[in-house]
Motif scaffolding. Sequence first.
Motif, short mmCIF file in Angstrom:
data_model
loop_
_atom_site.label_atom_id
_atom_site.label_comp_id
_atom_site.label_asym_id
_atom_site.label_seq_id
_atom_site.Cartn_x
_atom_site.Cartn_y
_atom_site.Cartn_z
N TYR A 33 -14.35 2.69 2.63
CA TYR A 33 -13.53 2.30 3.78
C TYR A 33 -12.65 3.42 4.29
N ILE A 46 -11.77 5.54 -0.92
CA ILE A 46 -11.36 4.15 -1.13
C ILE A 46 -12.63 3.33 -1.01
N THR A 47 -13.12 2.85 -2.14
CA THR A 47 -14.41 2.17 -2.20
C THR A 47 -14.23 0.76 -2.73
N ILE A 48 -14.81 -0.20 -2.01
CA ILE A 48 -14.81 -1.60 -2.45
C ILE A 48 -16.25 -2.07 -2.47
N ILE A 101 -5.41 3.86 -6.71
CA ILE A 101 -6.25 3.40 -5.61
C ILE A 101 -6.78 2.00 -5.88
N GLN A 102 -7.07 1.71 -7.15
CA GLN A 102 -7.52 0.37 -7.48
C GLN A 102 -6.44 -0.66 -7.13
N LEU A 121 -6.35 -4.13 1.08
CA LEU A 121 -7.36 -3.96 2.13
C LEU A 121 -8.19 -5.22 2.33
N ASN A 170 -18.82 9.59 -0.81
CA ASN A 170 -18.14 8.75 -1.80
C ASN A 170 -17.81 9.58 -3.04
N MET A 176 0.82 -1.19 0.00
CA MET A 176 0.00 0.00 0.00
C MET A 176 0.87 1.26 0.00
N ILE A 235 -6.29 -1.02 -3.27
CA ILE A 235 -7.40 -1.79 -2.70
C ILE A 235 -7.03 -3.26 -2.53
N GLU A 236 -6.12 -3.75 -3.32
CA GLU A 236 -5.69 -5.14 -3.19
C GLU A 236 -5.17 -5.46 -1.78
#
Length: 132
Positions: free
Chosen positions: A100, A93-95, A125-126, A132, A59, A1, A129-130
Amino acid sequence: MEKEVKAMQQYVGCDASSVWLIEDDEIRPYIMYGSAYEKLEAVSLPMGSGICGYCIDHNEEIISNDLLNDTRWNQFVDQETGFTTRNLMCLPITIEDEVYGCVELVNKREGKFTEDDVAYCKKMIQELIEYL
């Protein structure tokens, strides 16, 4: 990260960057780069507070190149850390439609934050996200 956050900070050319995550109904800094990072570790924000809170609650990506006239900006973090924020960019940071936290980039050295900065950082950011 950390690699992705550093890459965003270098690409954009700003003085500081941080990742803020939701924890126990507060927003807390998780990753911090810049001159005031040691003092930032002790800071937490209530949900909805400041531009980070707004970004998370809605968001929504935010570019604020004129903080003095931005009603969402909360000077609390600057007061606590002694850092002076001139401008910033904040991205959620959206999943799977759940937010989140956010990534915040502060004080672009040359010019203003742009939509090109947002596009690059959204890609990073994509990758972030890996973790999180």
